[in-house]
Design an enzyme around this catalytic site. Structure first.
Site, PDB file in Angstrom:
ATOM      1  NE  ARG A 134      -6.291 -54.411  -3.596  1.00  0.00           N
ATOM      2  CZ  ARG A 134      -6.870 -54.289  -2.404  1.00  0.00           C
ATOM      3  NH1 ARG A 134      -8.162 -54.528  -2.279  1.00  0.00           N
ATOM      4  NH2 ARG A 134      -6.169 -53.927  -1.358  1.00  0.00           N
TER       5      ARG A 134
ATOM      6  NE  ARG B  17     -26.097 -32.640  -5.145  1.00  0.00           N
ATOM      7  CZ  ARG B  17     -26.550 -32.094  -6.258  1.00  0.00           C
ATOM      8  NH1 ARG B  17     -27.122 -32.869  -7.182  1.00  0.00           N
ATOM      9  NH2 ARG B  17     -26.456 -30.789  -6.470  1.00  0.00           N
TER      10      ARG B  17
ATOM     11  CG  HIS C  84     -11.976 -52.984  -1.005  1.00  0.00           C
ATOM     12  ND1 HIS C  84     -11.652 -54.277  -1.351  1.00  0.00           N
ATOM     13  CD2 HIS C  84     -13.294 -52.807  -1.334  1.00  0.00           C
ATOM     14  CE1 HIS C  84     -12.725 -54.867  -1.868  1.00  0.00           C
ATOM     15  NE2 HIS C  84     -13.729 -54.002  -1.867  1.00  0.00           N
TER      16      HIS C  84
ATOM     17  CG  ASP D 233     -35.802 -42.683  -0.908  1.00  0.00           C
ATOM     18  OD1 ASP D 233     -36.389 -43.786  -0.913  1.00  0.00           O
ATOM     19  OD2 ASP D 233     -34.672 -42.517  -0.391  1.00  0.00           O
TER      20      ASP D 233
ATOM     21  NE  ARG E 109     -20.525 -47.791  -3.857  1.00  0.00           N
ATOM     22  CZ  ARG E 109     -19.237 -48.072  -3.833  1.00  0.00           C
ATOM     23  NH1 ARG E 109     -18.850 -49.289  -3.514  1.00  0.00           N
ATOM     24  NH2 ARG E 109     -18.339 -47.147  -4.139  1.00  0.00           N
TER      25      ARG E 109
ATOM     26  N   GLY F 193     -21.186 -40.412   0.625  1.00  0.00           N
ATOM     27  CA  GLY F 193     -22.116 -39.307   0.805  1.00  0.00           C
ATOM     28  C   GLY F 193     -22.774 -39.294   2.169  1.00  0.00           C
TER      29      GLY F 193
ATOM     30  CB  ALA G 239     -33.562 -38.967  -1.184  1.00  0.00           C
TER      31      ALA G 239
ATOM     32  N   GLY H  55     -22.388 -43.998  -6.695  1.00  0.00           N
ATOM     33  CA  GLY H  55     -21.419 -43.041  -6.185  1.00  0.00           C
ATOM     34  C   GLY H  55     -20.266 -43.734  -5.495  1.00  0.00           C
TER      35      GLY H  55
END
Length: 444
Positions: free
Chosen positions: A228, A336, A225, A365, A384, A400, A338, A396
Site C-alpha cells: 500500500r 546478510r 499492507h 553480529d 521489523r 529474509g 547480520a 529490506g
C-alpha cells in the site's frame, strides 16, 4: 445395487458368510455321512441280514416271521427278508420295487415320504429290506438355534459398528467439518490400529493445512499492507512528475519505489517456493560445510563495502538430506541480515559444530540487537524492529528471516535468536546423516 450404509453392508456380509458356512457344513456332513455313518449302517444291515437268514434256514418261515416282527417293534418301519428276485420269504409277496437296479447291491434312499433300505447278501441269494415313513421334525425344534444364530450375527454387527463403523463416521464428520472451514477440527483417537492411523494421518494433514492456510492469510494481509505504501508513493510521484519542472527527482523516486516493489515480489516468490516444497522433493545429500563456504564468499563483498569481516570457526563432517538451494537461502538470509545490522568495521562470527547428530550453525553480529519481547517475532513475515528502520542501509522487505525459518523447518530443524549483548546471535540446528548414505542417493 449400491449399499450406502456400512452397517447394512456388514450385516449382509455376515448373513452371506452364515449362509455359505451352512452350505459348507452341510457338504461336510454329507461327506461324513457317506464315508463314516453309512458304512456303519451297512455293517449293521449285514448283521441283520445274516441273523434273519440264519433264522430262516435253521428254523423255517415261522421263526423268520417272529424275528422280523421283533425288528419291526424294536426299530421304526417294516423289515423283510427277500429272495434273489425280491419275493418276501414270510408272506410270498413281490417286493422287488424295494430293490435297487442292477448292478447295485445297496440302497439307502428317501422317496415319496418314506425311507427305504435294501442290502444284498454277498452270495446274491437273499436281500434284507426295510421301509418306513419319514419322520417330520417340528420347526420348533430348530427355532432356538435359528434365534441363536440371528442373535450372534446381531451382536457381531453391533461390535463391528462400535469398533469400526462409528469411528469411521466420526472421522468422516470431522473431515466434512474441516472441509467446511472449521480448521480447528481434529479426530480424537487413542487407537493403535488402522483406524487410529487414519485419524492421526488426518490430524497431521489438518495441522499442516491449518498452518499453511493461516500463514498464507496472514502473509496476504501483510503483503497488502506492505504494497500500500510504495504504491501510494508511486501514484504521488507520477502526479509530481507530470506537474513538477524537476522530473529527474520524481523519476528517481519512482525508480526507488519500483525497485522496492520488485524486491518485495521477489521475496514473496521465494517464501512461496519454500512453503510449497515441504516434503523436499528431490532431496539429496547436502554438504553444509561447503554451502557455508560459498555463502561466506558471496557475502564478503557486501561485508567489505561496510568495512566488516566474516570469521568462520569449526567444521561439519557429515551431510544433511534435503534441498541444497533451500539451505543456502536460509544461511545466506541469516548472514546478510547480520551484515545489514552490523556497525561499520565490525566482525560477524560464524561458528560450526556437530551436537548429537545435528549441525549447529551460529551467526553472531555486533549490532544493536532487538528488544527481548520481539525475539520470537523477528521470524514473522514483514516484521521489523522499529529502531532498525532508521538504519542507513535499509531493512529490506522483512521476509529474509521468515524465509530462513521456513527453509530450516522444511528440513526438520529449528532456528532461534537471542541477544548477545552486544549484537544478535541466531542459532540454526539441522539434523545430519551420520550413517553412510546409499550409493543411489549419494549420486542423486
Amino acid at each position: 445395487m449400491r449399499i450406502k450404509s456400512l452397517i447394512v453392508a456388514t450385516l449382509l456380509s455376515m448373513l452371506f458368510i452364515a449362509g455359505v458356512s451352512f452350505l459348507v457344513f452341510q457338504a461336510i456332513g454329507n461327506r461324513m455321512q457317506r464315508m463314516t455313518i453309512d458304512p456303519t449302517f451297512n455293517h449293521f444291515d449285514q448283521l441283520q441280514l445274516d441273523s434273519a437268514r440264519e433264522e430262516y434256514e435253521q428254523h423255517g418261515r415261522q421263526a423268520l416271521g417272529d424275528y422280523m416282527y421283533r425288528l419291526d417293534h424294536t426299530f421304526r418301519g417294516v423289515h423283510y427278508l427277500l429272495d434273489a428276485n425280491g419275493i418276501d420269504l414270510v408272506t410270498g409277496e413281490n417286493r422287488s420295487s424295494l430293490l435297487p437296479p442292477p448292478p447295485e447291491t445297496i440302497r439307502r434312499s428317501r422317496t415319496h415320504g418314506q425311507w427305504i433300505i435294501a442290502h444284498r447278501a454277498p452270495d446274491g441269494k437273499f436281500w434284507f429290506a426295510a421301509v418306513g415313513p419319514l419322520g417330520r421334525i417340528p420347526i420348533e425344534t430348530f427355532l432356538p438355534y435359528y434365534f441363536l444364530v440371528i442373535g450372534v450375527i446381531a451382536v457381531l454387527t453391533w461390535f463391528a459398528a462400535i469398533g469400526v463403523i462409528f469411528p469411521l463416521r466420526r472421522i468422516a464428520a470431522s473431515i466434512a467439518l474441516f472441509g467446511q472451514g472449521d480448521l480447528s477440527r481434529r479426530v480424537k483417537t487413542q487407537r493403535l490400529d488402522e483406524i487410529g492411523q487414519v485419524g492421526r494421518s488426518f490430524n497431521q494433514m489438518a495441522e499442516r493445512l491449518e498452518r499453511l492456510i493461516v500463514s498464507e492469510r496472514r502473509l496476504l494481509g501483510d503483503i497488502s499492507h506492505e504494497l500500500r505504501s510504495p504504491l501510494a508513493r508511486l501514484k504521488f510521484a507520477i502526479r509530481l512528475a507530470r506537474t513538477s519542472s524537476d522530473t529527474g527527482a520524481a523519476l528517481d523516486r519512482i525508480e526507488r519505489d519500483v525497485n522496492r516493489i520488485a524486491s518485495l515480489v521477489s521475496d514473496i516468490v521465494e517464501i512461496t517456493f519454500v512453503e510449497g516444497d515441504p516434503a523436499l522433493r528431490g532431496a539429496e545429500p547436502v554438504p553444509i560445510q561447503q554451502i557455508i563456504g560459498e555463502v561466506v564468499r558471496d557475502c564478503n563483498v557486501e561485508a567489505e563495502m561496510r568495512g566488516c569481516s566474516i570469521h568462520v570457526a569449526g567444521d561439519l563432517e557429515h551431510e544433511a538430506i534435503g534441498s541444497r538451494e533451500l539451505l543456502r537461502r536460509a544461511i545466506e538470509n541469516v548472514l546478510r541480515n547480520a551484515i545489514r545490522y552490523s556497525p561499520d568495521r565490525s566482525s560477524i562470527q560464524v561458528s560450526l559444530a556437530e551436537e548429537k547428530g545435528n549441525a549447529v550453525i551460529v551467526v553472531r553480529d555486533h549490532g544493536p540487537g532487538v528488544p527481548t519481547e520481539t525475539l520470537t517475532r523477528i521470524f514473522d513475515p514483514f516484521f521489523r524492529v522499529e529502531e532498525s528502520r532508521s538504519n542507513t542501509n535499509g531493512a529490506g522487505s522483512g521476509l529474509g528471516l521468515s524465509i530462513a525459518k521456513r527453509a530450516v523447518q522444511a528440513h526438520h530443524g529449528c532456528i532461534k535468536a537471542e541477544n548477545a549483548e552486544p549484537g544478535l546471535r541466531v542459532r540454526i540446528v539441522i539434523p545430519l546423516v551420520t550413517a553412510p548414505l546409499p550409493a543411489d542417493l549419494h549420486h542423486a
